[in-house]
Design an enzyme around this catalytic site. Structure first.
Site, PDB file in Angstrom:
ATOM      1  N   ASN A 281      36.380 -25.113  15.273  1.00 55.59           N
ATOM      2  CA  ASN A 281      36.552 -25.379  13.841  1.00 55.59           C
ATOM      3  C   ASN A 281      36.949 -26.839  13.680  1.00 55.59           C
ATOM      4  O   ASN A 281      37.895 -27.302  14.310  1.00 55.59           O
ATOM      5  CB  ASN A 281      37.615 -24.456  13.237  1.00 55.59           C
TER       6      ASN A 281
ATOM      7  N   HIS B 239      33.700 -13.578   8.021  1.00 56.74           N
ATOM      8  CA  HIS B 239      32.603 -14.540   7.849  1.00 56.74           C
ATOM      9  C   HIS B 239      31.409 -13.875   7.167  1.00 56.74           C
ATOM     10  O   HIS B 239      31.310 -12.646   7.133  1.00 56.74           O
ATOM     11  CB  HIS B 239      32.149 -15.102   9.207  1.00 56.74           C
TER      12      HIS B 239
ATOM     13  N   LYS C 116      26.415 -14.581  10.480  1.00 55.17           N
ATOM     14  CA  LYS C 116      27.088 -15.069  11.704  1.00 55.17           C
ATOM     15  C   LYS C 116      26.763 -14.155  12.887  1.00 55.17           C
ATOM     16  O   LYS C 116      26.849 -12.935  12.785  1.00 55.17           O
ATOM     17  CB  LYS C 116      28.606 -15.160  11.474  1.00 55.17           C
TER      18      LYS C 116
ATOM     19  N   THR D  21      37.016 -20.065  15.796  1.00 55.93           N
ATOM     20  CA  THR D  21      38.339 -20.360  15.240  1.00 55.93           C
ATOM     21  C   THR D  21      39.358 -19.310  15.686  1.00 55.93           C
ATOM     22  O   THR D  21      40.488 -19.643  16.070  1.00 55.93           O
ATOM     23  CB  THR D  21      38.276 -20.365  13.698  1.00 55.93           C
TER      24      THR D  21
HETATM   25  N1  LIG Z   1      33.043 -25.787  14.587  1.00 56.23           N
HETATM   26  C1  LIG Z   1      32.950 -25.621  13.259  1.00 56.23           C
HETATM   27  O1  LIG Z   1      33.730 -26.197  12.459  1.00 56.23           O
HETATM   28  C2  LIG Z   1      31.866 -24.748  12.727  1.00 56.23           C
HETATM   29  C3  LIG Z   1      31.017 -24.142  13.603  1.00 56.23           C
HETATM   30  N2  LIG Z   1      29.931 -23.441  13.145  1.00 56.23           N
HETATM   31  C4  LIG Z   1      29.026 -22.958  14.175  1.00 56.23           C
HETATM   32  O2  LIG Z   1      27.855 -23.761  14.128  1.00 56.23           O
HETATM   33  C5  LIG Z   1      26.722 -22.991  14.555  1.00 56.23           C
HETATM   34  C6  LIG Z   1      25.626 -23.063  13.512  1.00 56.23           C
HETATM   35  O3  LIG Z   1      26.064 -22.449  12.313  1.00 56.23           O
HETATM   36  P1  LIG Z   1      25.119 -22.386  11.016  1.00 56.23           P
HETATM   37  O4  LIG Z   1      24.750 -23.756  10.580  1.00 56.23           O
HETATM   38  O5  LIG Z   1      25.800 -21.477  10.070  1.00 56.23           O
HETATM   39  O6  LIG Z   1      23.838 -21.644  11.644  1.00 56.23           O
HETATM   40  P2  LIG Z   1      22.312 -21.721  11.196  1.00 56.23           P
HETATM   41  O7  LIG Z   1      21.652 -20.579  11.879  1.00 56.23           O
HETATM   42  O8  LIG Z   1      22.197 -21.864   9.727  1.00 56.23           O
HETATM   43  O9  LIG Z   1      21.800 -23.103  11.842  1.00 56.23           O
HETATM   44  C7  LIG Z   1      21.581 -23.291  13.199  1.00 56.23           C
HETATM   45  C8  LIG Z   1      20.471 -24.294  13.374  1.00 56.23           C
HETATM   46  O10 LIG Z   1      20.286 -24.545  14.766  1.00 56.23           O
HETATM   47  C9  LIG Z   1      18.921 -24.338  15.108  1.00 56.23           C
HETATM   48  N3  LIG Z   1      18.767 -23.809  16.464  1.00 56.23           N
HETATM   49  C10 LIG Z   1      19.245 -22.637  16.941  1.00 56.23           C
HETATM   50  N4  LIG Z   1      18.882 -22.463  18.226  1.00 56.23           N
HETATM   51  C11 LIG Z   1      18.180 -23.555  18.552  1.00 56.23           C
HETATM   52  C12 LIG Z   1      17.530 -23.969  19.732  1.00 56.23           C
HETATM   53  N5  LIG Z   1      17.575 -23.227  20.867  1.00 56.23           N
HETATM   54  N6  LIG Z   1      16.901 -25.170  19.726  1.00 56.23           N
HETATM   55  C13 LIG Z   1      16.897 -25.925  18.600  1.00 56.23           C
HETATM   56  N7  LIG Z   1      17.478 -25.580  17.448  1.00 56.23           N
HETATM   57  C14 LIG Z   1      18.110 -24.420  17.428  1.00 56.23           C
HETATM   58  C15 LIG Z   1      18.434 -23.313  14.102  1.00 56.23           C
HETATM   59  O11 LIG Z   1      17.038 -23.335  14.029  1.00 56.23           O
HETATM   60  P3  LIG Z   1      16.252 -21.962  13.741  1.00 56.23           P
HETATM   61  O12 LIG Z   1      16.577 -21.612  12.333  1.00 56.23           O
HETATM   62  O13 LIG Z   1      14.837 -22.322  13.983  1.00 56.23           O
HETATM   63  O14 LIG Z   1      16.786 -20.939  14.713  1.00 56.23           O
HETATM   64  C16 LIG Z   1      19.138 -23.775  12.832  1.00 56.23           C
HETATM   65  O15 LIG Z   1      18.443 -24.836  12.222  1.00 56.23           O
HETATM   66  C17 LIG Z   1      27.272 -21.586  14.826  1.00 56.23           C
HETATM   67  O16 LIG Z   1      27.564 -21.471  16.206  1.00 56.23           O
HETATM   68  C18 LIG Z   1      28.561 -21.548  14.004  1.00 56.23           C
HETATM   69  O17 LIG Z   1      29.491 -20.622  14.472  1.00 56.23           O
HETATM   70  C19 LIG Z   1      29.671 -23.292  11.819  1.00 56.23           C
HETATM   71  C20 LIG Z   1      30.505 -23.847  10.891  1.00 56.23           C
HETATM   72  C21 LIG Z   1      31.686 -24.611  11.268  1.00 56.23           C
HETATM   73  O1  LIG Z   2      29.615 -19.478  11.705  1.00 61.09           O
HETATM   74  C1  LIG Z   2      30.343 -19.986  10.798  1.00 61.09           C
HETATM   75  O2  LIG Z   2      29.988 -20.017   9.619  1.00 61.09           O
HETATM   76  C2  LIG Z   2      31.634 -20.567  11.184  1.00 61.09           C
HETATM   77  N1  LIG Z   2      31.897 -20.676  12.445  1.00 61.09           N
HETATM   78  C3  LIG Z   2      33.051 -21.237  13.023  1.00 61.09           C
HETATM   79  C4  LIG Z   2      33.782 -20.197  13.859  1.00 61.09           C
HETATM   80  O3  LIG Z   2      33.115 -19.457  14.609  1.00 61.09           O
HETATM   81  O4  LIG Z   2      35.007 -20.114  13.775  1.00 61.09           O
HETATM   82  C5  LIG Z   2      33.924 -21.980  12.052  1.00 61.09           C
HETATM   83  C6  LIG Z   2      33.923 -21.456  10.658  1.00 61.09           C
HETATM   84  O5  LIG Z   2      34.821 -20.419  10.558  1.00 61.09           O
HETATM   85  C7  LIG Z   2      32.541 -21.093  10.135  1.00 61.09           C
END
Ligand SMILES: NC(=O)C1=CN([C@@H]2O[C@H](COP(=O)(O)OP(=O)(O)OC[C@H]3O[C@@H](n4cnc5c(N)ncnc54)[C@H](OP(=O)(O)O)[C@@H]3O)[C@@H](O)[C@H]2O)C=CC1
Ligand SMILES: O=C(O)C1=N[C@H](C(=O)O)C[C@H](O)C1
Length: 269
Positions: free
Chosen positions: A128, A158, A162, A169
């Site tokens: 996060n 969430h 997800k 987090t």
């Molecule tokens: N650390 C933080 O603060 C946060 C972390 N996250 C994490 O971020 C990640 C993404 O979340 P979110 O944006 O909601 O997810 P989405 O599914 O909306 O977006 C993921 C993107 O990554 C692409 N992708 C997935 N696998 C591959 C691959 N093997 N090669 C290339 N591109 C790929 C997807 O493409 P396609 O659609 O073609 O699969 C998509 O465009 C999750 O793991 C989530 O838990 C999210 C929010 C906050």
């Molecule tokens: O997948 C999400 O959306 C989020 N992923 C992160 C997590 O796994 O904690 C951070 C946030 O909560 C949103």
């Protein structure tokens, strides 16, 4: 001049976080968008990233070639999926680009690969990236240390898209609580309960996950004693908090030496 600013590639540009990052980066005066990456065959490939999002052009063409995207970049922000992140860690290290990893659901093996890449490059990784959650992590550690013998439970909620549970987090919060008590999370971790579970085992840390609708991300750390309880809560209502944290990490990473850093390092917590 914009050309002199560190250039950042957005991996997974069409995703929920990818779109948010493009928006936040387009308003960031100290960085420029150097590239936008998507998977081969994605319908955004070849389009301007801003237009693909339905907005004004950003002057960046979406590509499926990470090396092309990173040719003039000093950083990559990556909120994708474990397989993509592991591949990107090697490529970013070769390009000596700062790799900011928000992807969750990484295995211990994946993290070992990231550690290896961080011997040659700056990697900032956090489950996060928000300021509030990273502060909550410190509070959870302190509360668990002070409230000796109290039960600790972590509840997270969430959106229904997800794919991993518990959330990154929740794991950060659990690790902090375990550390506060001098415990190893792997040994005291208890997954969601179901059926005849028997009474709660003292000293364990329980995790429960809700998946529903469009919930951005909510986390409670419940510390329960006899006759009282403390609940530490973070509620995210806007994904921009994660994107702003990641952008701050990408900027911070420009002046660091190789290593695997956390958001606590970036924020000085
Ligand atoms: N650390 C933080 O603060 C946060 C972390 N996250 C994490 O971020 C990640 C993404 O979340 P979110 O944006 O909601 O997810 P989405 O599914 O909306 O977006 C993921 C993107 O990554 C692409 N992708 C997935 N696998 C591959 C691959 N093997 N090669 C290339 N591109 C790929 C997807 O493409 P396609 O659609 O073609 O699969 C998509 O465009 C999750 O793991 C989530 O838990 C999210 C929010 C906050
Ligand atoms: O997948 C999400 O959306 C989020 N992923 C992160 C997590 O796994 O904690 C951070 C946030 O909560 C949103």
């Amino acid at each position: 001049m914009a050309g002199d600013l560190p250039g950042i590639v957005v991996a997974g540009a069409s995703g929920r976080m990818g779109r948010m990052l493009l928006q936040v980066l387009s308003e960031e005066p100290n960085l420029r968008i150097a590239g936008a990456l998507e998977r081969p065959g994605h319908d955004w490939i070849g389009s301007d990233a801003g237009e693909a999002m339905g907005g004004a052009p950003l002057g960046v063409t979406v590509t499926d070639d990470p090396l092309e995207a990173m040719a003039s970049a000093q950083g990559v922000i990556d909120f994708t999926a474990p397989a993509a992140t592991i591949e990107m860690a090697d490529l970013a290290a070769q390009a000596r680009a700062v790799h900011v990893i928000g992807t969750t659901g990484l295995s211990a093996e994946d993290i070992a690969r990231i550690d290896a890449a961080a011997r040659h490059a700056v990697i900032v990784r956090a489950g996060n990236m928000s300021l509030g959650v990273n502060l909550l992590v410190q509070l959870a550690k302190q509360a668990a240390a002070s409230l000796e013998g109290w039960d600790v439970e972590i509840v997270e909620a969430h959106h229904h898209h997800k794919v991993d549970a518990p959330s990154g987090t929740a794991l950060m919060l659990g690790e902090a609580a375990a550390e506060g008590r001098g415990q190893d999370l792997e040994k005291v971790y208890r997954a969601a309960r179901d059926g005849i579970t028997g009474p709660r085992e003292a000293g364990t840390i329980g995790f429960s996950a809700i998946r529903a609708g469009d919930i951005v991300g909510e986390h409670d750390v419940i510390l329960a004693g006899q006759g009282e309880r403390v609940v530490l809560r973070h509620v995210a209502t806007d994904r921009a908090i994660f994107a702003r944290g990641a952008v701050r990490a990408a900027l911070w990473g420009q002046s660091q030496g190789p290593g695997h850093y956390s958001m606590a390092d970036v924020l000085g917590l």
